[in-house]
Design an enzyme around this catalytic site. Structure first.
Site, PDB file in Angstrom:
ATOM      1  N   SER A  13       0.816  -1.214   0.000  1.00 23.97           N
ATOM      2  CA  SER A  13       0.000   0.000   0.000  1.00 23.97           C
ATOM      3  C   SER A  13       0.848   1.263   0.000  1.00 23.97           C
ATOM      4  CB  SER A  13      -0.929   0.006   1.222  1.00 23.97           C
ATOM      5  OG  SER A  13      -0.166  -0.087   2.410  1.00 23.97           O
ATOM      6  N   HIS A  34      -2.463  -3.971  -5.679  1.00 22.29           N
ATOM      7  CA  HIS A  34      -2.877  -3.442  -4.378  1.00 22.29           C
ATOM      8  C   HIS A  34      -4.367  -3.689  -4.157  1.00 22.29           C
ATOM      9  CE1 HIS A  34      -3.609   0.338  -1.707  1.00 22.29           C
ATOM     10  NE2 HIS A  34      -3.474  -0.752  -0.972  1.00 22.29           N
ATOM     11  N   GLU A  64      -5.699  -1.876  -7.448  1.00 20.73           N
ATOM     12  CA  GLU A  64      -4.782  -1.033  -8.218  1.00 20.73           C
ATOM     13  C   GLU A  64      -3.666  -1.912  -8.778  1.00 20.73           C
ATOM     14  OE1 GLU A  64      -4.721   3.385  -6.310  1.00 20.73           O
ATOM     15  OE2 GLU A  64      -3.821   1.837  -5.064  1.00 20.73           O
ATOM     16  N   ASN A  97      -4.621   5.966  -2.048  1.00 24.15           N
ATOM     17  CA  ASN A  97      -4.062   6.472  -0.785  1.00 24.15           C
ATOM     18  C   ASN A  97      -3.591   7.918  -0.917  1.00 24.15           C
ATOM     19  OD1 ASN A  97      -4.552   4.217   0.747  1.00 24.15           O
ATOM     20  ND2 ASN A  97      -2.556   3.290   0.349  1.00 24.15           N
TER      21      ASN A  97
END
Length: 704
Positions: A426, A447, A459, A497
């Site tokens: 992450s 991800h 992702e 993120n």
């Protein structure tokens, strides 16, 4: 008789109508079919030898998947959309009025307009195949059924069950549909057509659906129905917070039909359908639908086809690794081998998989034999035995660069030369993990989001040396696992993120200014997010969020520097749900409890609600919009479409807005820039619109 879509053949007095839209994988209903159906019905009426009819699909795996949603984009006014609904109602009314029996033979998807068509038939038979699903999911597109579904479904299965189906978009499996009275029979696919023909020979089925006393009290009189509708409306408003107009309109339309009769109900349905088609919420939800549909069709990456996948390996049996193994075995249907350093990790992954499947067996959504088959696809090992046959390994060990590099070396030593390596990180840069790899072209980031079995986004992150075949194969696996994958560049925070961090940081600043935790969370819930920022932090782990922030600040600048509050919380061992101590209290089962008031003196805060809820929400959201615009400008994501899918399916950005880019498009870029400048004056320069947004506003451009 034959048309381009409908074929009629006669077998011993029974007419078999086969629908098969040329050149399409699935049947969808279109306005242009009205003339074809009218001509077909005229031919049937002129042939006295036809004693019954069966409607079936020429597609191997589906009945009718619904109406072609794209035709709605051609409507420029609510009246035009209403006219579409009325045309559908009229042709369906004519089908229902046929004197000879009409039976639907249903296999595969029977959704939306497809189920509305089946409801006009005098009887329905479905296959017992797992592909068979029946439902009216129009609310998920900000619409209501427009061809009589709001009126016919309650009359067939009862008011409460029909409302549950239509307000949630719930799809029934074959056995559930039979139990509900939605179909008259359920048979193996091999004898579906013959069973429907025999039913047509016996005449129109007579329905004597038994109603229990509770159902009679609730739906057979005006007072009982009022209670049902009032309860449904109350529940609905609690869930949607007034952000989705379609469910409330649906309740009103169904109520009109129940109180005033089907003709008035159909008129109300057509009018509401037309108005909802023109609503901004439906436009946004349809845009998301088209975006995800387009992505499913993209089977190659930069012209390269994916590798074949027969077996998958997973490193780590923890929460993430176990979740990845679960969706691989159950959704993708692939055998998966988990390697962990202890039997405990493997046993936990197996126990979690059983815990997710067992309730489905109990609810009869899954047979016990099917559960055993799916569980049998998951095996475990403490070494690399079995990995000599895997085609792709997903690494899900903890966030440590050297450990991940070690995993790469071990996989390259113990797996075939063609095996791909996908790292579920992450925060760590993919190129750093690939540094020193013998086959860096076969390494890619993949991800997932927690919990893996629920969160629909993945992702896919190539580094500069990742081959297109590796990316295509990672996308293929993610889609097979039921994910909506987007390709993201190898930059700090990737995409989700990166845009989430400023949002969470601003929520923390609001808390430090004295705004109560529950007031901030409630403001974002009312804005349309599924959970508030502090509930989210407790869920993902305060320690995890705190670990990502320094990486983002180092790579992207001081705007990502997190408030000191996070450090204070970690010193007090507040990690969130995982140890029961966070912004909220959590019991031993992880159940959400009230705000932990001891947190306020820890942070030196005397909570008092000062700012309007709109300001609380917009302070968090505007920073997310600004960062999304920067991410697109830096090519972190390939398109606004990918950015919207990532935000909606990765962090729950309000779906009715269509995602951050479609939201800015609908609002108008200049309006968004003006709002940011207003907040910059009120709350600080961090809200100043970024240069890409300013340029877009100056040029009068937009994202769509």
């Amino acid at each position: 008789m034959t048309s381009s879509t409908f074929t009629l053949r006669i077998e011993d007095g029974i007419g078999i109508i086969t629908m098969d839209v040329p050149g399409e994988r699935m049947n969808t209903l279109r306005a242009s079919f009205v003339d074809e159906i009218q001509a077909l019905l005229s031919d049937i009426s002129a042939d006295n030898n036809i004693k019954g009819l069966v409607l079936c699909s020429g597609k191997p795996d589906s009945f009718i998947a619904g109406a072609d949603v794209r035709m709605l984009d051609e409507c420029k006014t609510a009246k035009q959309a209403e006219a579409l609904a009325r045309a559908g109602q009229q042709i369906f009314n004519r089908l229902e009025a046929l004197e000879i029996p009409l039976i639907a033979a249903i296999h595969g998807a029977c959704l939306g307009g497809g189920l509305e068509l089946a409801l006009t038939c005098h009887g329905r038979v479905c296959s017992d195949d797992d592909k068979t699903r029946l439902g009216l999911p129009e609310v998920q597109l900000g619409l209501i059924p427009g061809s009589g579904g709001t009126q016919r479904l309650p009359r067939l299965v009862g008011l409460t069950r029909a409302l549950d189906m239509m307000l949630t978009g719930k799809q029934l499996r074959a056995r559930q549909a039979l139990k509900a009275g939605l179909v008259d029979d359920m048979v193996p696919h091999s004898i579906l057509l013959q069973t429907a023909i025999e039913l047509a020979r016996r005449g129109k089925p007579k329905r004597t659906r038994k109603k229990d006393m509770k159902t009679l009290l609730l739906t057979a009189n005006p007072l009982g129905r009022k209670l049902v509708f009032d309860k449904a409306l109350s529940t609905l408003r609690h869930k949607t917070r007034g952000k989705y107009p379609a469910p409330e309109r649906l309740l009103a339309v169904v109520r009109t039909g129940q109180d005033q009769g089907i003709n008035q109900g159909l008129a109300a349905e057509a009018q509401a359908f037309g108005e909802l088609v023109m609503s901004p919420e439906s436009a946004a939800l349809r845009q998301l639908f088209f975006a995800t549909t387009e992505m499913k069709k993209e089977t190659r990456w930069q012209g390269e086809a994916p590798n074949r996948l027969a077996r998958i390996g997973v490193l780590g049996g923890g929460l993430m690794g176990g979740g990845i193994a679960f969706v691989t075995a159950t959704k993708a249907g692939l055998p998966v081998r988990i390697k962990d350093i202890s039997h405990q990790g493997i046993n936990q992954a197996m126990a979690n998989a059983h815990g997710l499947l067992a309730p489905k067996v109990k609810k009869k959504q899954l047979r016990d034999t099917q559960m055993q088959q799916q569980l049998a696809r998951i095996t475990g090992t403490l070494d690399y035995s079995g990995f000599e046959r895997v085609d792709l390994v997903v690494e899900a060990v903890f966030e440590d660069l050297e450990v991940k590099r070690q995993m790469v070396a071990e996989v390259e030593a113990n797996c075939p030369a063609h095996t791909l390596f996908a790292t579920n990180t992450s925060s760590l840069p993919i190129h750093q993990i690939a540094d020193g790899a013998a086959r860096p072209g076969q390494l890619v980031g993949l991800h997932y989001f927690s919990p893996v079995h629920k969160m629909p986004l993945a992702e896919v992150i190539p580094h500069a040396g990742t081959s297109p075949v590796t990316v295509a194969t990672a996308l293929k696996l993610a889609r097979a696992q039921g994910k909506r994958p987007i390709v993201v560049q190898d930059k700090a925070g990737f995409y989700v993120n990166r845009i989430l961090a400023p949002y969470l940081n601003e929520a923390a600043r609001l808390l430090l200014e004295g705004e109560p935790i529950e007031a901030i969370d409630r403001a974002l819930l009312d804005y349309g997010f599924p959970v508030g920022p502090f509930t989210l932090l407790d869920e993902v782990g305060i320690d995890v969020a705190a670990k990502i922030s320094p990486i983002l600040a180092r790579e992207l600048g001081e705007r990502f520097t997190a408030p000191d509050a996070f450090g204070t919380l970690l010193e007090d061992e507040r990690f969130g749900k995982k140890n029961g101590r966070g912004f909220y209290r959590h019991d031993k089962k992880g159940k959400h409890k009230p705000v932990d008031d001891s947190l306020y003196p820890l942070l030196g805060i005397k909570p008092r609600h000062r700012l309007p809820a709109q300001d609380l929400a917009e302070r968090c959201v505007l920073l997310m919009l600004n960062e999304a615009a920067l991410a697109l400008d830096e090519s972190v994501i390939a398109s606004a479409r990918d950015g919207d899918i990532g935000a909606v399916f990765g962090i729950g950005f309000p779906p009715f807005s269509g995602g951050p880019f479609f939201y800015m498009h609908q609002q108008g870029i200049q309006v968004v820039v003006d709002k940011m400048e207003e907040y910059a004056r009120k709350y600080g320069q961090r809200f100043a619109p970024c240069e890409p947004l300013q340029k877009l506003a100056e040029s009068g451009g937009s994202y769509y």
